[in-house]
Scaffold this motif. Sequence first.
Motif, short mmCIF file in Angstrom:
data_model
loop_
_atom_site.label_atom_id
_atom_site.label_comp_id
_atom_site.label_asym_id
_atom_site.label_seq_id
_atom_site.Cartn_x
_atom_site.Cartn_y
_atom_site.Cartn_z
N GLY A 367 13.49 5.34 8.43
CA GLY A 367 12.64 4.47 9.21
C GLY A 367 11.08 4.52 9.04
N ASN A 368 10.65 5.71 8.08
CA ASN A 368 9.19 5.85 8.05
C ASN A 368 8.64 5.15 6.80
OD1 ASN A 368 9.51 7.86 10.12
ND2 ASN A 368 10.23 9.44 8.40
N LYS A 369 8.42 3.78 7.16
CA LYS A 369 8.12 2.90 5.91
C LYS A 369 6.85 3.29 5.41
CE LYS A 369 11.22 -0.69 7.22
NZ LYS A 369 11.21 -2.38 7.22
N THR A 370 5.84 3.62 6.21
CA THR A 370 4.49 3.84 5.71
C THR A 370 4.35 5.17 4.69
OG1 THR A 370 3.54 3.15 7.74
CG2 THR A 370 2.13 4.88 6.36
N GLU A 371 5.21 6.30 5.31
CA GLU A 371 5.41 7.43 4.26
C GLU A 371 6.25 7.13 3.03
OE1 GLU A 371 4.46 10.69 4.44
OE2 GLU A 371 3.01 9.45 5.66
N ALA A 372 7.24 6.22 3.04
CA ALA A 372 7.94 5.60 1.99
C ALA A 372 7.31 5.09 0.55
CB ALA A 372 8.94 4.86 2.47
N LEU A 373 6.10 4.19 1.36
CA LEU A 373 5.16 3.52 0.36
C LEU A 373 4.24 4.63 -0.12
CD1 LEU A 373 4.30 0.36 2.38
CD2 LEU A 373 5.44 0.39 0.32
N ARG A 374 3.79 5.56 0.70
CA ARG A 374 2.68 6.57 -0.05
C ARG A 374 3.46 7.57 -1.03
NH1 ARG A 374 1.40 11.89 0.62
NH2 ARG A 374 3.35 12.05 1.88
N SER A 375 4.80 7.73 -0.64
CA SER A 375 5.44 8.73 -1.76
C SER A 375 5.92 7.95 -2.95
CB SER A 375 6.67 9.25 -1.03
OG SER A 375 6.46 10.01 0.14
N ILE A 376 6.08 6.85 -2.94
CA ILE A 376 6.61 6.17 -4.15
C ILE A 376 5.32 5.83 -4.85
CG2 ILE A 376 6.66 3.68 -3.19
CD1 ILE A 376 8.98 5.40 -5.79
N ASP A 377 4.21 5.51 -4.36
CA ASP A 377 3.09 5.24 -5.14
C ASP A 377 2.51 6.38 -5.80
OD1 ASP A 377 2.89 2.76 -4.15
OD2 ASP A 377 1.53 2.83 -2.59
N ILE A 378 2.73 7.71 -5.28
CA ILE A 378 2.38 8.86 -5.82
C ILE A 378 3.10 8.92 -7.12
CG2 ILE A 378 2.42 11.48 -5.74
CD1 ILE A 378 1.79 11.12 -2.69
N ALA A 379 4.58 8.84 -6.97
CA ALA A 379 5.47 8.98 -8.04
C ALA A 379 5.24 7.94 -9.13
CB ALA A 379 6.94 8.67 -7.70
N VAL A 380 4.74 6.87 -8.73
CA VAL A 380 4.43 5.71 -9.98
C VAL A 380 3.11 6.26 -10.60
CG1 VAL A 380 3.75 3.52 -10.42
CG2 VAL A 380 5.86 3.93 -9.08
N SER A 381 2.44 6.70 -9.83
CA SER A 381 0.85 7.10 -10.34
C SER A 381 1.05 8.27 -11.43
CB SER A 381 0.00 7.52 -9.22
OG SER A 381 -1.44 7.98 -9.71
N ASN A 382 1.93 9.31 -11.10
CA ASN A 382 2.24 10.38 -11.98
C ASN A 382 3.05 10.28 -13.32
OD1 ASN A 382 1.06 12.45 -10.35
ND2 ASN A 382 2.82 12.56 -9.14
N ILE A 383 3.93 9.15 -13.16
CA ILE A 383 4.89 8.80 -14.12
C ILE A 383 4.34 7.68 -15.20
CG2 ILE A 383 6.00 6.88 -13.26
CD1 ILE A 383 7.78 9.90 -14.66
N SER A 384 3.24 7.02 -14.80
CA SER A 384 2.64 5.77 -15.34
C SER A 384 2.46 6.09 -16.84
CB SER A 384 1.59 5.30 -14.83
OG SER A 384 0.30 6.31 -14.95
N ASP A 385 1.93 7.31 -17.19
CA ASP A 385 1.61 7.70 -18.61
C ASP A 385 2.69 8.41 -19.45
OD1 ASP A 385 -0.89 6.52 -18.47
OD2 ASP A 385 -1.90 8.40 -17.75
#
Length: 405
Positions: A367-385
């Motif tokens: 139920g920690n939606k804010t932390e979920a968004l923060r974590s997935i944004d980190i993953a996408v930023s890392n994987i983008s290249d």
Amino acid sequence: MGERIRTLRKQRKMTLEALAGDQLTKGMLSLIENNKANPSMESLSYIAERLGVETSELLEETNRQELQEVLKTAEQLLTVDFEVLTDEHEQVLALLGPYVEKLTASYEAARIYDIYGRSLYYEKKDGWRTYLEKAADIYDQMNITRRLATVGIFLAMVEFNEHDYKNSLSILLENRSEIEARNGFFDPLTRLDFDYYEAILHYAVGNAEDAIRIMNEGIEFSKEKKVFYHIDHLYRLATFHAMMNEDVESMEYYERKLLLYGEFADDEEVVFFTKYGKIHYLTTYQHAYSEASDLLDEYLSDYDANNSDTSYILMEKGKVSYGLGKYEEALSWFGQVTIADYIHHPFDLSIFYEKDAYAALCHLALGNKTEALRSIDIAVSNISDMPRTPYKDFIMETYELIHKE
């Protein structure tokens, strides 16, 4: 020069008279040894011949025997596995520093330049490329193809470590092409070096077809020549490629090959790689978390306790906990994952970048939606290249799922 002549004479237990022979006087030789007279080139050649050395060795500020001893010490310092190096490169720089500006062209000089340049690079000091270029020039002049190739591969992997994969591949291919054009062939070890690094770099830039071709050519060449250098690394690549394509038959074939090789070579690391591979396949591709948990327990009971918490294993612990609904426990495991400084390949990085996607799913389940968004944004930023892989697909699918939620 006089001191070098005296040292060599005494090492050979020769008197002044014996070295002087019938072409020099004892008095003249004494003056030469005390640096009070300079011999002619004819006299110097005569002295060198009687001492059993090359004339150039008398002219060098450092004699070859001394260089060989220094080189031997430097090479022994760097026999430690890269992952457990401490201050060995600093020791090498201190050892070789007094010699690098006094060298003339010789094999020993090239090796000293080579090792010194690499050590400068690893210690993040300027000037490392100049010494590697000096080494390459001497290797080239002496037609020492294998050493020349290793310098080219090193320069390519410097760019790889900076994650400039395209430039890295370009440097490697250019170096391989130049050496092959000049020599017409490679010795087996050099050929397998090029095949291995070319395969991993093709994978790094997303050229899967070229990577597979080169990898298979390397495996077949290794079997044909019965030279099994890099064969375990090539089999690991092949296993991983089959896994990503969920080609179970090929994956199991290469796992068997790896296991046979590991048992034959008594290589514990190779044997445990096959066990890790099975765990990774179960968690990532089959989502068979209970079965993976049993294998993980077996793995940890067999493996050296000092190595049981590597980040690869921590990732698997986290995925098993996530899959079994133990979200807090999973977050704890993922929080301990660190990416080692020597990890640079997109496949390895992508595996580790998944941790933030799994963490996001754990937070979402809690139920920690804010932390979920923060974590997935980190993953996408890392994987983008990174090139497309099942790991990148998973991260992007998780991104869509969490943002939809």
